[in-house]
Design a protein around this motif. Structure first.
Motif, PDB file in Angstrom:
ATOM      1  N   ASN A  92      13.765   3.410  -1.861  1.00 61.77           N
ATOM      2  CA  ASN A  92      13.930   1.957  -1.921  1.00 61.77           C
ATOM      3  C   ASN A  92      12.612   1.289  -2.316  1.00 61.77           C
ATOM      4  O   ASN A  92      12.587   0.361  -3.135  1.00 61.77           O
ATOM      5  CB  ASN A  92      14.410   1.420  -0.576  1.00 61.77           C
ATOM      6  N   GLY A  93      11.508   1.764  -1.754  1.00 61.25           N
ATOM      7  CA  GLY A  93      10.209   1.222  -2.107  1.00 61.25           C
ATOM      8  C   GLY A  93       9.806   1.547  -3.537  1.00 61.25           C
ATOM      9  O   GLY A  93       9.239   0.708  -4.247  1.00 61.25           O
ATOM     10  N   LEU A  94      10.106   2.758  -3.973  1.00 65.47           N
ATOM     11  CA  LEU A  94       9.754   3.180  -5.330  1.00 65.47           C
ATOM     12  C   LEU A  94      10.528   2.377  -6.369  1.00 65.47           C
ATOM     13  O   LEU A  94       9.981   2.009  -7.419  1.00 65.47           O
ATOM     14  CB  LEU A  94      10.033   4.672  -5.481  1.00 65.47           C
ATOM     15  N   ASP A  95      11.783   2.077  -6.078  1.00 62.69           N
ATOM     16  CA  ASP A  95      12.592   1.286  -7.007  1.00 62.69           C
ATOM     17  C   ASP A  95      12.088  -0.147  -7.127  1.00 62.69           C
ATOM     18  O   ASP A  95      12.148  -0.751  -8.202  1.00 62.69           O
ATOM     19  CB  ASP A  95      14.054   1.265  -6.550  1.00 62.69           C
ATOM     20  N   ARG A  96      11.565  -0.702  -6.032  1.00 60.09           N
ATOM     21  CA  ARG A  96      11.220  -2.126  -6.005  1.00 60.09           C
ATOM     22  C   ARG A  96       9.736  -2.390  -6.283  1.00 60.09           C
ATOM     23  O   ARG A  96       9.393  -3.417  -6.876  1.00 60.09           O
ATOM     24  CB  ARG A  96      11.612  -2.720  -4.649  1.00 60.09           C
ATOM     25  N   TRP A  97       8.875  -1.489  -5.829  1.00 61.91           N
ATOM     26  CA  TRP A  97       7.428  -1.695  -5.989  1.00 61.91           C
ATOM     27  C   TRP A  97       6.764  -0.422  -6.498  1.00 61.91           C
ATOM     28  O   TRP A  97       5.915   0.169  -5.809  1.00 61.91           O
ATOM     29  CB  TRP A  97       6.803  -2.128  -4.658  1.00 61.91           C
ATOM     30  N   PRO A  98       7.139   0.037  -7.699  1.00 63.67           N
ATOM     31  CA  PRO A  98       6.597   1.313  -8.192  1.00 63.67           C
ATOM     32  C   PRO A  98       5.080   1.312  -8.314  1.00 63.67           C
ATOM     33  O   PRO A  98       4.447   2.355  -8.121  1.00 63.67           O
ATOM     34  CB  PRO A  98       7.279   1.477  -9.556  1.00 63.67           C
ATOM     35  N   ASP A  99       4.476   0.162  -8.618  1.00 59.44           N
ATOM     36  CA  ASP A  99       3.028   0.109  -8.785  1.00 59.44           C
ATOM     37  C   ASP A  99       2.290   0.083  -7.451  1.00 59.44           C
ATOM     38  O   ASP A  99       1.080   0.347  -7.417  1.00 59.44           O
ATOM     39  CB  ASP A  99       2.629  -1.129  -9.599  1.00 59.44           C
ATOM     40  N   GLU A 100       3.002  -0.242  -6.378  1.00 53.78           N
ATOM     41  CA  GLU A 100       2.371  -0.354  -5.058  1.00 53.78           C
ATOM     42  C   GLU A 100       2.767   0.755  -4.100  1.00 53.78           C
ATOM     43  O   GLU A 100       2.237   0.821  -2.987  1.00 53.78           O
ATOM     44  CB  GLU A 100       2.743  -1.689  -4.407  1.00 53.78           C
ATOM     45  N   ILE A 101       3.689   1.620  -4.507  1.00 49.79           N
ATOM     46  CA  ILE A 101       4.296   2.515  -3.534  1.00 49.79           C
ATOM     47  C   ILE A 101       3.272   3.461  -2.904  1.00 49.79           C
ATOM     48  O   ILE A 101       3.370   3.789  -1.714  1.00 49.79           O
ATOM     49  CB  ILE A 101       5.466   3.309  -4.160  1.00 49.79           C
ATOM     50  N   GLY A 102       2.250   3.867  -3.663  1.00 51.67           N
ATOM     51  CA  GLY A 102       1.225   4.724  -3.076  1.00 51.67           C
ATOM     52  C   GLY A 102       0.482   4.021  -1.956  1.00 51.67           C
ATOM     53  O   GLY A 102       0.217   4.604  -0.896  1.00 51.67           O
ATOM     54  N   ILE A 103       0.145   2.740  -2.166  1.00 51.16           N
ATOM     55  CA  ILE A 103      -0.520   1.954  -1.126  1.00 51.16           C
ATOM     56  C   ILE A 103       0.408   1.754   0.064  1.00 51.16           C
ATOM     57  O   ILE A 103       0.003   1.889   1.222  1.00 51.16           O
ATOM     58  CB  ILE A 103      -0.964   0.591  -1.693  1.00 51.16           C
ATOM     59  N   LEU A 104       1.670   1.435  -0.213  1.00 49.39           N
ATOM     60  CA  LEU A 104       2.632   1.185   0.858  1.00 49.39           C
ATOM     61  C   LEU A 104       2.847   2.423   1.718  1.00 49.39           C
ATOM     62  O   LEU A 104       2.959   2.331   2.947  1.00 49.39           O
ATOM     63  CB  LEU A 104       3.957   0.710   0.271  1.00 49.39           C
ATOM     64  N   GLU A 105       2.915   3.584   1.084  1.00 48.38           N
ATOM     65  CA  GLU A 105       3.088   4.819   1.843  1.00 48.38           C
ATOM     66  C   GLU A 105       1.854   5.087   2.711  1.00 48.38           C
ATOM     67  O   GLU A 105       1.973   5.474   3.872  1.00 48.38           O
ATOM     68  CB  GLU A 105       3.344   5.989   0.890  1.00 48.38           C
ATOM     69  N   ARG A 106       0.662   4.872   2.151  1.00 49.45           N
ATOM     70  CA  ARG A 106      -0.559   5.083   2.942  1.00 49.45           C
ATOM     71  C   ARG A 106      -0.631   4.106   4.107  1.00 49.45           C
ATOM     72  O   ARG A 106      -0.926   4.501   5.250  1.00 49.45           O
ATOM     73  CB  ARG A 106      -1.796   4.919   2.053  1.00 49.45           C
TER      74      ARG A 106
END
Length: 464
Positions: A92-106
Protein backbone atom coordinates in the motif's frame (compact mmCIF):
# COMPACT_ATOMS: atom_id res chain seq x y z
CA UNK A 1 -19.13 -30.49 18.05
CA UNK A 2 -21.24 -28.16 15.92
CA UNK A 3 -19.45 -24.85 15.40
CA UNK A 4 -22.46 -22.94 16.74
CA UNK A 5 -22.32 -24.86 20.02
CA UNK A 6 -18.80 -23.50 20.52
CA UNK A 7 -20.32 -20.02 20.88
CA UNK A 8 -22.90 -20.93 23.52
CA UNK A 9 -20.97 -19.52 26.49
CA UNK A 10 -19.18 -16.64 24.74
CA UNK A 11 -19.33 -13.41 26.73
CA UNK A 12 -20.35 -10.38 24.62
CA UNK A 13 -17.38 -8.33 25.76
CA UNK A 14 -13.78 -7.80 24.57
CA UNK A 15 -11.49 -10.39 26.12
CA UNK A 16 -8.70 -7.89 26.77
CA UNK A 17 -10.97 -5.51 28.69
CA UNK A 18 -12.42 -8.36 30.78
CA UNK A 19 -9.41 -8.24 33.08
CA UNK A 20 -9.47 -8.21 36.91
CA UNK A 21 -6.41 -5.94 36.83
CA UNK A 22 -8.23 -3.27 34.82
CA UNK A 23 -7.23 0.03 36.45
CA UNK A 24 -9.70 2.33 38.12
CA UNK A 25 -10.82 5.24 36.00
CA UNK A 26 -9.69 8.76 36.84
CA UNK A 27 -12.31 11.32 37.92
CA UNK A 28 -14.10 13.50 35.39
CA UNK A 29 -13.11 17.13 35.00
CA UNK A 30 -15.26 19.45 37.10
CA UNK A 31 -14.74 23.19 36.78
CA UNK A 32 -12.49 25.02 34.37
CA UNK A 33 -8.77 24.57 33.80
CA UNK A 34 -5.98 25.78 31.55
CA UNK A 35 -3.03 23.96 29.99
CA UNK A 36 -0.32 24.18 27.37
CA UNK A 37 -1.54 21.11 25.43
CA UNK A 38 -4.96 19.51 25.46
CA UNK A 39 -5.23 15.99 24.07
CA UNK A 40 -8.76 14.89 23.15
CA UNK A 41 -9.08 11.10 23.17
CA UNK A 42 -7.63 8.41 25.44
CA UNK A 43 -6.81 5.72 22.89
CA UNK A 44 -3.31 4.97 21.64
CA UNK A 45 -3.03 8.17 19.59
CA UNK A 46 -3.96 10.40 22.51
CA UNK A 47 -1.94 8.49 25.08
CA UNK A 48 1.19 8.51 22.93
CA UNK A 49 0.71 12.22 22.19
CA UNK A 50 0.53 13.10 25.89
CA UNK A 51 3.43 10.83 26.82
CA UNK A 52 5.79 11.93 24.04
CA UNK A 53 4.92 15.60 24.70
CA UNK A 54 6.00 15.24 28.35
CA UNK A 55 9.12 13.31 27.38
CA UNK A 56 10.08 16.08 24.95
CA UNK A 57 9.38 18.86 27.45
CA UNK A 58 8.73 17.83 31.08
CA UNK A 59 7.68 21.40 31.95
CA UNK A 60 4.74 21.28 29.53
CA UNK A 61 1.33 21.25 31.23
CA UNK A 62 -0.58 18.49 29.43
CA UNK A 63 -4.25 17.56 29.93
CA UNK A 64 -5.84 14.47 28.37
CA UNK A 65 -9.61 14.01 28.33
CA UNK A 66 -11.47 10.83 27.36
CA UNK A 67 -15.23 10.36 26.97
CA UNK A 68 -15.11 6.80 28.38
CA UNK A 69 -11.97 5.26 29.89
CA UNK A 70 -8.51 5.05 28.36
CA UNK A 71 -8.26 2.11 25.98
CA UNK A 72 -11.98 1.39 26.09
CA UNK A 73 -12.58 1.62 22.34
CA UNK A 74 -10.41 0.31 19.47
CA UNK A 75 -7.18 0.49 21.49
CA UNK A 76 -8.40 -2.04 24.03
CA UNK A 77 -10.20 -4.50 21.77
CA UNK A 78 -7.98 -5.07 18.71
CA UNK A 79 -5.92 -8.13 17.83
CA UNK A 80 -2.71 -6.87 19.41
CA UNK A 81 -0.56 -6.92 16.26
CA UNK A 82 1.98 -4.10 16.73
CA UNK A 83 3.53 -3.67 13.29
CA UNK A 84 6.30 -1.44 12.04
CA UNK A 85 4.44 -0.45 8.87
CA UNK A 86 3.13 3.11 8.84
CA UNK A 87 1.31 2.62 5.53
CA UNK A 88 -0.89 -0.43 6.20
CA UNK A 89 1.62 -2.74 4.63
CA UNK A 90 4.55 -2.31 2.29
CA UNK A 91 2.55 -2.65 -0.93
CA UNK A 92 0.00 0.00 0.00
CA UNK A 93 2.85 2.37 0.82
CA UNK A 94 4.80 1.46 -2.31
CA UNK A 95 1.78 2.12 -4.52
CA UNK A 96 1.10 5.54 -2.97
CA UNK A 97 4.54 6.89 -2.02
CA UNK A 98 7.13 5.05 -4.14
CA UNK A 99 9.70 7.84 -3.72
CA UNK A 100 9.33 7.86 0.07
CA UNK A 101 8.79 4.21 0.86
CA UNK A 102 12.40 3.60 1.93
CA UNK A 103 12.17 6.45 4.44
CA UNK A 104 8.73 5.32 5.61
CA UNK A 105 9.92 1.77 6.19
CA UNK A 106 12.95 3.00 8.16
CA UNK A 107 10.85 5.39 10.25
CA UNK A 108 8.39 2.58 10.90
CA UNK A 109 11.10 0.25 12.21
CA UNK A 110 12.53 3.04 14.37
CA UNK A 111 9.02 3.68 15.69
CA UNK A 112 8.47 0.01 16.58
CA UNK A 113 11.77 -0.06 18.47
CA UNK A 114 10.80 3.14 20.29
CA UNK A 115 7.58 1.44 21.42
CA UNK A 116 9.54 -1.54 22.72
CA UNK A 117 11.95 0.82 24.51
CA UNK A 118 8.99 2.64 26.11
CA UNK A 119 7.48 -0.65 27.29
CA UNK A 120 10.79 -1.51 28.98
CA UNK A 121 11.50 1.99 30.34
CA UNK A 122 8.09 2.35 31.97
CA UNK A 123 7.82 -1.33 32.94
CA UNK A 124 4.53 -1.78 31.07
CA UNK A 125 3.13 -5.27 31.69
CA UNK A 126 1.54 -5.92 28.29
CA UNK A 127 2.84 -9.39 27.29
CA UNK A 128 5.13 -7.88 24.62
CA UNK A 129 6.49 -10.62 22.31
CA UNK A 130 8.65 -9.74 19.28
CA UNK A 131 7.71 -12.97 17.50
CA UNK A 132 6.89 -11.62 14.07
CA UNK A 133 3.94 -12.57 11.89
CA UNK A 134 3.30 -15.07 9.09
CA UNK A 135 1.24 -14.39 5.98
CA UNK A 136 -0.15 -17.80 5.00
CA UNK A 137 -1.38 -19.00 1.63
CA UNK A 138 -4.53 -21.11 1.74
CA UNK A 139 -5.13 -21.28 -2.04
CA UNK A 140 -2.66 -22.46 -4.71
CA UNK A 141 -2.71 -19.12 -6.56
CA UNK A 142 -1.60 -17.33 -3.38
CA UNK A 143 1.62 -19.36 -3.04
CA UNK A 144 3.27 -17.74 -6.07
CA UNK A 145 2.56 -14.29 -4.64
CA UNK A 146 4.54 -15.07 -1.49
CA UNK A 147 7.79 -15.32 -3.46
CA UNK A 148 7.25 -11.87 -4.96
CA UNK A 149 6.27 -10.52 -1.55
CA UNK A 150 9.48 -11.87 -0.01
CA UNK A 151 11.61 -10.17 -2.67
CA UNK A 152 9.91 -6.80 -2.13
CA UNK A 153 10.14 -7.00 1.67
CA UNK A 154 13.85 -7.86 1.50
CA UNK A 155 14.48 -5.00 -0.96
CA UNK A 156 13.22 -2.49 1.61
CA UNK A 157 15.11 -3.77 4.62
CA UNK A 158 12.91 -6.58 5.91
CA UNK A 159 14.00 -10.06 7.01
CA UNK A 160 11.42 -12.38 5.40
CA UNK A 161 11.57 -16.17 5.61
CA UNK A 162 9.73 -18.03 2.86
CA UNK A 163 8.04 -21.22 4.06
CA UNK A 164 6.85 -24.10 1.88
CA UNK A 165 3.90 -26.28 2.86
CA UNK A 166 5.91 -28.53 5.17
CA UNK A 167 7.74 -25.61 6.79
CA UNK A 168 4.68 -23.49 7.46
CA UNK A 169 2.81 -26.44 8.97
CA UNK A 170 5.85 -27.14 11.15
CA UNK A 171 5.36 -23.63 12.58
CA UNK A 172 1.54 -23.69 12.82
CA UNK A 173 -0.19 -26.93 11.93
CA UNK A 174 -3.24 -26.44 9.73
CA UNK A 175 -4.28 -28.64 6.78
CA UNK A 176 -5.35 -25.46 4.98
CA UNK A 177 -1.86 -23.90 4.91
CA UNK A 178 0.01 -24.27 1.61
CA UNK A 179 2.87 -21.84 2.23
CA UNK A 180 3.85 -18.85 4.30
CA UNK A 181 6.00 -15.76 4.58
CA UNK A 182 7.36 -15.10 8.06
CA UNK A 183 8.29 -11.50 8.81
CA UNK A 184 10.43 -12.20 11.85
CA UNK A 185 11.46 -8.71 12.97
CA UNK A 186 8.82 -6.11 12.17
CA UNK A 187 5.81 -7.30 14.19
CA UNK A 188 5.31 -7.74 17.93
CA UNK A 189 2.38 -9.34 19.71
CA UNK A 190 0.95 -7.38 22.63
CA UNK A 191 -1.98 -7.37 25.03
CA UNK A 192 -3.63 -4.23 23.60
CA UNK A 193 -5.64 -3.17 26.64
CA UNK A 194 -2.69 -3.56 28.99
CA UNK A 195 -0.56 -1.50 26.61
CA UNK A 196 -3.15 1.31 26.77
CA UNK A 197 -3.39 1.07 30.56
CA UNK A 198 0.39 1.07 30.85
CA UNK A 199 0.65 4.18 28.69
CA UNK A 200 -1.96 5.86 30.86
CA UNK A 201 0.03 4.99 34.00
CA UNK A 202 3.20 6.33 32.37
CA UNK A 203 1.42 9.56 31.47
CA UNK A 204 0.23 10.02 35.04
CA UNK A 205 3.72 9.31 36.40
CA UNK A 206 5.12 12.13 34.24
CA UNK A 207 2.49 14.60 35.40
CA UNK A 208 -0.12 14.44 32.63
CA UNK A 209 -3.53 15.33 34.05
CA UNK A 210 -5.97 12.65 32.83
CA UNK A 211 -9.72 13.17 33.08
CA UNK A 212 -11.85 10.20 32.04
CA UNK A 213 -15.63 10.24 31.53
CA UNK A 214 -15.08 13.74 30.13
CA UNK A 215 -16.32 14.11 26.54
CA UNK A 216 -15.32 17.16 24.52
CA UNK A 217 -18.49 18.92 23.35
CA UNK A 218 -17.08 21.82 21.33
CA UNK A 219 -13.88 23.44 20.14
CA UNK A 220 -13.56 27.19 19.62
CA UNK A 221 -10.78 29.65 18.88
CA UNK A 222 -10.48 32.58 21.26
CA UNK A 223 -7.60 34.76 20.10
CA UNK A 224 -4.31 33.08 20.93
CA UNK A 225 -5.93 30.06 22.64
CA UNK A 226 -8.47 27.31 22.05
CA UNK A 227 -11.37 26.57 24.37
CA UNK A 228 -13.04 23.19 24.73
CA UNK A 229 -16.35 22.72 26.49
CA UNK A 230 -16.99 19.57 28.55
CA UNK A 231 -20.11 18.64 30.55
CA UNK A 232 -18.80 20.11 33.81
CA UNK A 233 -16.24 22.70 32.77
CA UNK A 234 -14.25 24.46 30.10
CA UNK A 235 -10.60 23.92 29.14
CA UNK A 236 -8.40 26.68 27.74
CA UNK A 237 -5.31 25.46 25.89
CA UNK A 238 -2.57 26.96 23.75
CA UNK A 239 -2.53 23.85 21.54
CA UNK A 240 -4.96 20.96 20.96
CA UNK A 241 -4.30 17.46 19.57
CA UNK A 242 -7.41 15.65 18.35
CA UNK A 243 -7.21 11.86 18.69
CA UNK A 244 -10.83 10.76 18.30
CA UNK A 245 -10.23 8.44 15.31
CA UNK A 246 -13.47 6.55 14.46
CA UNK A 247 -15.62 8.94 16.47
CA UNK A 248 -16.92 12.18 14.86
CA UNK A 249 -14.26 14.87 14.82
CA UNK A 250 -14.78 18.15 16.63
CA UNK A 251 -13.73 19.67 13.29
CA UNK A 252 -16.71 19.15 11.02
CA UNK A 253 -14.70 19.56 7.82
CA UNK A 254 -12.59 16.52 8.74
CA UNK A 255 -15.52 14.14 9.19
CA UNK A 256 -15.83 13.05 5.53
CA UNK A 257 -12.27 11.70 5.58
CA UNK A 258 -13.04 8.70 7.81
CA UNK A 259 -15.84 6.18 8.15
CA UNK A 260 -16.28 3.66 10.99
CA UNK A 261 -16.09 0.07 9.77
CA UNK A 262 -16.83 -2.68 12.28
CA UNK A 263 -14.46 -5.60 12.79
CA UNK A 264 -15.16 -8.70 14.91
CA UNK A 265 -13.20 -11.30 16.87
CA UNK A 266 -13.55 -14.45 18.96
CA UNK A 267 -11.33 -15.75 21.77
CA UNK A 268 -11.13 -19.42 22.73
CA UNK A 269 -10.79 -20.93 26.15
CA UNK A 270 -7.14 -21.70 27.11
CA UNK A 271 -5.81 -24.65 25.13
CA UNK A 272 -4.69 -27.74 27.02
CA UNK A 273 -1.14 -29.00 26.54
CA UNK A 274 -2.47 -31.69 24.21
CA UNK A 275 -4.49 -29.22 22.15
CA UNK A 276 -1.58 -26.80 21.88
CA UNK A 277 0.75 -29.63 20.84
CA UNK A 278 -1.67 -30.57 18.05
CA UNK A 279 -1.27 -27.07 16.61
CA UNK A 280 2.46 -26.69 17.30
CA UNK A 281 2.94 -22.92 17.28
CA UNK A 282 6.08 -22.96 19.41
CA UNK A 283 7.19 -19.69 17.79
CA UNK A 284 4.01 -17.92 18.97
CA UNK A 285 3.86 -15.79 15.83
CA UNK A 286 0.74 -14.02 14.74
CA UNK A 287 -0.61 -14.96 11.35
CA UNK A 288 -3.02 -13.73 8.72
CA UNK A 289 -4.18 -15.40 5.53
CA UNK A 290 -3.70 -13.97 2.05
CA UNK A 291 -7.33 -13.45 1.04
CA UNK A 292 -8.93 -10.05 0.57
CA UNK A 293 -11.36 -10.95 3.35
CA UNK A 294 -8.65 -12.16 5.68
CA UNK A 295 -8.42 -13.50 9.21
CA UNK A 296 -5.88 -12.34 11.80
CA UNK A 297 -4.93 -14.89 14.44
CA UNK A 298 -2.62 -15.08 17.45
CA UNK A 299 -2.02 -16.73 20.82
CA UNK A 300 -2.65 -14.94 24.09
CA UNK A 301 -0.30 -15.17 27.06
CA UNK A 302 -2.44 -17.96 28.54
CA UNK A 303 -2.56 -19.90 25.24
CA UNK A 304 -5.99 -18.92 23.98
CA UNK A 305 -6.45 -18.37 20.25
CA UNK A 306 -7.79 -15.03 19.08
CA UNK A 307 -9.59 -15.47 15.75
CA UNK A 308 -10.69 -12.22 14.11
CA UNK A 309 -11.35 -10.43 10.86
CA UNK A 310 -12.99 -11.58 7.63
CA UNK A 311 -16.15 -9.50 7.84
CA UNK A 312 -15.85 -5.71 7.70
CA UNK A 313 -19.24 -4.12 8.28
CA UNK A 314 -20.20 -0.54 7.45
CA UNK A 315 -23.51 0.75 8.82
CA UNK A 316 -25.50 3.26 6.80
CA UNK A 317 -24.83 6.77 8.06
CA UNK A 318 -21.54 5.85 9.69
CA UNK A 319 -22.70 6.06 13.28
CA UNK A 320 -20.63 4.54 16.08
CA UNK A 321 -22.99 2.69 18.41
CA UNK A 322 -22.37 0.17 21.20
CA UNK A 323 -25.05 -2.13 19.79
CA UNK A 324 -22.94 -2.59 16.65
CA UNK A 325 -20.25 -4.33 18.73
CA UNK A 326 -22.22 -7.58 18.51
CA UNK A 327 -23.04 -9.33 15.21
CA UNK A 328 -24.09 -12.95 15.61
CA UNK A 329 -23.98 -13.79 11.90
CA UNK A 330 -20.31 -12.81 11.80
CA UNK A 331 -19.50 -14.75 14.97
CA UNK A 332 -21.08 -17.87 13.42
CA UNK A 333 -19.02 -17.40 10.25
CA UNK A 334 -15.82 -16.91 12.21
CA UNK A 335 -16.47 -20.04 14.29
CA UNK A 336 -17.03 -22.12 11.15
CA UNK A 337 -13.81 -20.84 9.60
CA UNK A 338 -11.90 -21.53 12.82
CA UNK A 339 -12.75 -25.23 12.83
CA UNK A 340 -12.02 -25.51 9.10
CA UNK A 341 -8.53 -24.17 9.80
CA UNK A 342 -7.98 -26.20 12.98
CA UNK A 343 -10.13 -29.36 12.77
CA UNK A 344 -7.92 -30.95 15.45
CA UNK A 345 -9.39 -28.46 17.93
CA UNK A 346 -12.94 -29.76 17.62
CA UNK A 347 -14.63 -29.29 20.99
CA UNK A 348 -12.85 -26.05 21.90
CA UNK A 349 -15.25 -23.35 23.11
CA UNK A 350 -15.14 -19.60 22.68
CA UNK A 351 -15.29 -17.54 25.85
CA UNK A 352 -15.55 -14.04 24.33
CA UNK A 353 -17.09 -12.56 21.17
CA UNK A 354 -16.86 -8.85 20.40
CA UNK A 355 -16.44 -6.13 17.81
CA UNK A 356 -15.49 -2.52 17.44
CA UNK A 357 -15.18 0.37 15.02
CA UNK A 358 -12.09 1.00 12.89
CA UNK A 359 -11.35 4.51 11.59
CA UNK A 360 -11.10 3.83 7.86
CA UNK A 361 -9.72 6.29 5.29
CA UNK A 362 -9.63 6.03 1.52
CA UNK A 363 -5.86 5.52 1.52
CA UNK A 364 -6.05 2.93 4.34
CA UNK A 365 -3.48 4.55 6.61
CA UNK A 366 -3.11 7.59 8.83
CA UNK A 367 -3.45 11.14 7.55
CA UNK A 368 -2.87 14.51 9.23
CA UNK A 369 -4.04 18.09 9.18
CA UNK A 370 -3.95 21.31 11.18
CA UNK A 371 -6.56 24.02 11.71
CA UNK A 372 -7.19 27.26 13.61
CA UNK A 373 -3.91 28.85 12.51
CA UNK A 374 -1.85 25.84 13.52
CA UNK A 375 -3.18 25.64 17.07
CA UNK A 376 -5.02 22.34 16.41
CA UNK A 377 -3.60 19.13 14.90
CA UNK A 378 -5.40 15.97 13.89
CA UNK A 379 -4.41 12.37 13.08
CA UNK A 380 -6.84 9.65 11.99
CA UNK A 381 -7.56 6.96 9.41
CA UNK A 382 -5.28 4.14 10.60
CA UNK A 383 -7.70 1.56 9.11
CA UNK A 384 -7.02 -1.20 11.60
CA UNK A 385 -3.22 -0.99 11.72
CA UNK A 386 -2.79 1.61 14.42
CA UNK A 387 -1.29 -0.25 17.37
CA UNK A 388 2.18 0.75 16.22
CA UNK A 389 1.53 3.62 13.83
CA UNK A 390 -0.26 5.72 16.47
CA UNK A 391 3.03 6.56 18.14
CA UNK A 392 4.32 7.92 14.83
CA UNK A 393 1.06 9.83 14.46
CA UNK A 394 1.58 11.39 17.88
CA UNK A 395 5.07 12.56 16.96
CA UNK A 396 3.82 14.10 13.72
CA UNK A 397 1.03 15.99 15.51
CA UNK A 398 3.49 17.37 18.05
CA UNK A 399 5.85 18.45 15.25
CA UNK A 400 2.97 20.18 13.47
CA UNK A 401 1.79 21.94 16.62
CA UNK A 402 5.34 23.15 17.27
CA UNK A 403 5.53 24.51 13.72
CA UNK A 404 8.67 22.46 13.10
CA UNK A 405 9.80 21.14 9.74
CA UNK A 406 11.14 17.69 10.48
CA UNK A 407 11.84 14.58 8.43
CA UNK A 408 8.35 13.47 9.37
CA UNK A 409 6.47 16.66 8.46
CA UNK A 410 8.27 16.88 5.12
CA UNK A 411 6.73 13.58 3.98
CA UNK A 412 4.03 13.54 1.31
CA UNK A 413 2.22 11.10 3.60
CA UNK A 414 1.95 13.94 6.13
CA UNK A 415 1.45 16.90 3.78
CA UNK A 416 -1.34 15.42 1.63
CA UNK A 417 -4.75 14.19 2.74
CA UNK A 418 -6.70 11.32 1.16
CA UNK A 419 -9.82 11.75 -0.90
CA UNK A 420 -12.91 12.16 1.28
CA UNK A 421 -15.71 9.61 1.24
CA UNK A 422 -18.80 10.68 -0.72
CA UNK A 423 -22.03 11.45 1.15
CA UNK A 424 -24.82 8.93 1.63
CA UNK A 425 -26.27 7.02 -0.13
CA UNK A 426 -23.32 6.92 -2.55
CA UNK A 427 -20.98 6.06 0.33
CA UNK A 428 -22.89 2.92 1.33
CA UNK A 429 -23.32 1.82 -2.28
CA UNK A 430 -19.60 2.23 -2.98
CA UNK A 431 -18.47 0.44 0.17
CA UNK A 432 -20.95 -2.38 -0.44
CA UNK A 433 -19.85 -2.82 -4.05
CA UNK A 434 -16.20 -2.86 -3.00
CA UNK A 435 -16.78 -5.51 -0.36
CA UNK A 436 -18.77 -7.66 -2.81
CA UNK A 437 -16.04 -7.30 -5.42
CA UNK A 438 -13.27 -8.28 -2.98
CA UNK A 439 -15.23 -11.39 -1.99
CA UNK A 440 -15.68 -12.26 -5.68
CA UNK A 441 -11.94 -11.82 -6.25
CA UNK A 442 -11.22 -14.32 -3.46
CA UNK A 443 -13.38 -16.85 -5.31
CA UNK A 444 -11.74 -16.05 -8.65
CA UNK A 445 -8.04 -16.61 -7.89
CA UNK A 446 -7.58 -12.99 -6.87
CA UNK A 447 -8.63 -11.52 -10.21
CA UNK A 448 -10.02 -8.02 -9.71
CA UNK A 449 -13.14 -6.94 -11.55
CA UNK A 450 -13.75 -3.67 -13.38
CA UNK A 451 -14.85 -1.87 -10.19
CA UNK A 452 -11.68 -2.82 -8.28
CA UNK A 453 -9.46 -1.99 -11.26
CA UNK A 454 -11.13 1.42 -11.48
CA UNK A 455 -10.46 2.05 -7.78
CA UNK A 456 -6.84 1.04 -8.35
CA UNK A 457 -6.54 3.51 -11.19
CA UNK A 458 -7.79 6.38 -9.02
CA UNK A 459 -5.57 5.49 -6.09
CA UNK A 460 -8.41 4.07 -4.03
CA UNK A 461 -7.67 0.40 -4.44
CA UNK A 462 -6.78 -1.99 -1.67
CA UNK A 463 -6.40 -5.75 -1.48
CA UNK A 464 -7.89 -6.48 1.94
Amino acid sequence: MDHLTSLRDAEPTPFWLDDPDRPQGTPALTGGTTCDLLVVGGGYTGLWTALVAKERDPSLDVVLIEADEAGGAASGRNGGFCESSLTHGLHNGLDRWPDEIGILERLGRENLQAIEDTVERHDIDCAWERTGSIVVATEPYQVEGLQHEAEVVARYGGNPVLLDTEAVRAEINSPTFLGGLWNKDDVAMVNPARLAWGLKRACLSLGVRVFEHTPALSLDERGAVMTTRTPYGRITARRVALATNAYPSLLRRHRPYTVPVYDYALMTEPLSERQLASVGWRGRQGFADSANQFHYVRLSADNRILWGGYDAIYRYGGRVRAEHDQRHATFATLARHFFTTFPQLDGVRFTHAWGGAIDTSTRFCVFFDTSHHGKVAYAAGYTGLGVGATRFGAEVMLDLLAGERTERTALDLVRRKPLPFPPEPVRSIGIGLTKWSLARADLNEGRRNLWLRSLDRFGLGFDS
